[in-house]
Each structure stands twice: as structure tokens, then as C-alpha cells.
Write an enzyme that holds these catalytic residues in place. Structure first.
Site, PDB file in Angstrom:
ATOM      1  N   ASP A  26       0.859  -1.176   0.000  1.00  0.00           N
ATOM      2  CA  ASP A  26       0.000   0.000   0.000  1.00  0.00           C
ATOM      3  C   ASP A  26       0.900   1.233   0.000  1.00  0.00           C
ATOM      4  O   ASP A  26       2.118   1.130   0.223  1.00  0.00           O
ATOM      5  CB  ASP A  26      -0.888  -0.038   1.246  1.00  0.00           C
ATOM      6  CG  ASP A  26      -1.904   1.090   1.262  1.00  0.00           C
ATOM      7  OD1 ASP A  26      -2.354   1.515   0.189  1.00  0.00           O
ATOM      8  OD2 ASP A  26      -2.229   1.557   2.373  1.00  0.00           O
ATOM      9  N   ASP A  29      -0.448   5.064   0.937  1.00  0.00           N
ATOM     10  CA  ASP A  29      -0.840   5.992   2.004  1.00  0.00           C
ATOM     11  C   ASP A  29      -0.704   5.306   3.357  1.00  0.00           C
ATOM     12  O   ASP A  29      -1.301   4.260   3.602  1.00  0.00           O
ATOM     13  CB  ASP A  29      -2.294   6.448   1.813  1.00  0.00           C
ATOM     14  CG  ASP A  29      -2.485   7.272   0.556  1.00  0.00           C
ATOM     15  OD1 ASP A  29      -1.812   8.306   0.438  1.00  0.00           O
ATOM     16  OD2 ASP A  29      -3.287   6.879  -0.298  1.00  0.00           O
TER      17      ASP A  29
END
Length: 263
Positions: A13, A15
Site C-alpha cells: 500500500d 498511504d
């Protein structure tokens, strides 16, 4: 525990794992350097639909990280791929930013605010009561409702921001229609990620900061999972879920330390 040296691919991922807003997180530069130095396959798989892969590549470049564009895959691309497969040449009323619009156009999908086949919601600053009202009535009149991802919130430098699941909720409530979400933890997006890596699930690791999207998607895909506490999750977060990540780390820099200490 995970033997990171034996793993072939990493899906990460962005963020809360790589950065908060425009601030790079500790240990990230070492982590990316280790991935490149050891010849690991890696993919940044983000539920943020607002940016194109090129924009994400340039964002990391501004932070001093050199990562080619091919290493990025977004929920906007997953949404466009889903619609192209389901209904080639369809039209949509979309609320979002460049990442979503570019992905839809590239998939041969046209914009239509009169009688679209789908209403597609992503994150974006164009979100307003006017656009929400338009979308609501289009769904009432028969358009199918699609969300780019099911994240309720996302981390920013000074807190959190409402994300796609929160933004689409008013349309669901007003119309009684449930949206279909294309981003993590949708298995379609995860299978695409593994295909892009050229990895079997047993050879790959999912690294993320969210139990409800990153960890569950890795777990259900048969991957080892790393929850990092550099984003929205804390150790208390674990208490609210019946499942567990393979390992919990403070940040991605610990992956490098664990891998190098195991050599």
C-alpha cells in the site's frame, strides 16, 4: 514470522506505508533500495483513485525516490478494467480526479451525465452537493453504482480524510442501492497485482496499514501479510478483528532489518 529473503514479490500500500500526504515515512528509502538491490518484484497497489501511475511516480521522485511507473497500480485502473470486462464501451457519470478519469478514458469508457450505465465514485475535490444530487438521481433512474474502493478514511499529514466508502455512502443511503467496490480487498484487484508481479501468492507478501483492506486482501489471497503501524492502525486496532496479520511492524524499514539480520 516471515523469511523476507525467500519471498519473490512484495505488494505494498502507499498511504500510511510509504508516505503521509507529501511526507515520506521513516525507513522507506532503505526499503525501496533493498527491494531494488535484491531483485525483488514489487508493486505499489493503492486504493487512492485520484492519481495516475505517472503522477505517483513523480510524487515519489519529488521525495527523492526513483521508482519506475510500471510499479504502480491503482483502484482507478482496477475500476476501469472491471467496467471494460463487464460492459465494453459503456458510459459513466464519474466523480473523482485525473487518475479515475484517465483510467476510464483509456479503457474506452465515455462520460455521460444524462443516462449513463454506471455512476462511478472516487476520491476528489470536485465532490459537492450538486454532484452528489446528480449522482443520486442517476442511480434512481437506473444507473448502477460503483465505488473505486471501500476505504472509509485515509491518513494525511495532520490526521485523516474521508475516503471513497464514506463519500459514496450518502448515495447508498438516499437510493437504497449498495455500491460495488473494485479496489482492495476485492480479489479481482489482488489477482491482477499478483499477475503483474509474476508471482504465486505463496511467494508474495502484502504490506499495508489497514486491517480491513490490506491485510484481509492479502490473507484471503494466500499471501503472507505485514501490518505496519505507520498509518491508521494501532495495536488496539487488532483487537477489533477476528483475523491476524502474519507479523506487525512499526514501519517498512523493519522489513530490511529483519531480512539483513537473517542472512
Amino acid at each position: 514470522m516471515i523469511n523476507f529473503n525467500e519471498k519473490k514479490g512484495f505488494i505494498c500500500d502507499m498511504d500510511g506505508v510509504i508516505y503521509h500526504g507529501n511526507k515520506i515515512l521513516p525507513g522507506v528509502a532503505d526499503f525501496i533500495s533493498w527491494l531494488q538491490r535484491t531483485g525483488k518484484e514489487f508493486l505499489f497497489l493503492t486504493n487512492n483513485s485520484g492519481s495516475t501511475p505517472k503522477e505517483l511516480q513523480q510524487k515519489l521522485a519529488r521525495m527523492g525516490l526513483d521508482v519506475p511507473e510500471k510499479h504502480f497500480y491503482t483502484s482507478a485502473l482496477a475500476t476501469a478494467a472491471f467496467l471494460k470486462e463487464q460492459s465494453p464501451g459503456c458510459s459513466v457519470y464519474a466523480i473523482g480526479e485525473a487518475g479515475l478519469f484517465n483510467a476510464l478514458y483509456d479503457a474506452g469508457i465515455t462520460m455521460n451525465d444524462v443516462n449513463p450505465d454506471y455512476v462511478v465514485m472516487g476520491e476528489g475535490k470536485s465532490y459537492s452537493l450538486d454532484s452528489l444530487t446528480k449522482a443520486t438521481n442517476l442511480v434512481v433512474n437506473g444507473a448502477r453504482l460503483i465505488g473505486a474502493n471501500s476505504d472509509v478514511s485515509g491518513p494525511i499529514e495532520n490526521g485523516i480524510t474521508p475516503a471513497c466508502r464514506a463519500l459514496v455512502a450518502p448515495i447508498e443511503m438516499a437510493t437504497g442501492t449498495q455500491a460495488y467496490f473494485c479496489g482492495k480487498p476485492n480479489p479481482l484487484m489482488m489477482r491482477t497485482g499478483l499477475k503483474l508481479l509474476g508471482c504465486h501468492s505463496g511467494e508474495a507478501v502484502m504490506v499495508g496499514d489497514r486491517m480491513d483492506t490490506d491485510i484481509i486482501s492479502g490473507l484471503e489471497s494466500g499471501m503472507s501479510t505485514v501490518l505496519v503501524l505507520s498509518g491508521v492502525s494501532t495495536m488496539d486496532t487488532l483487537k477489533t478483528y477476528a483475523y491476524r496479520p502474519t507479523v506487525v511492524l512499526d514501519g517498512v524499514g523493519e522489513i530490511v532489518r529483519m531480512a539483513e539480520s537473517a542472512v
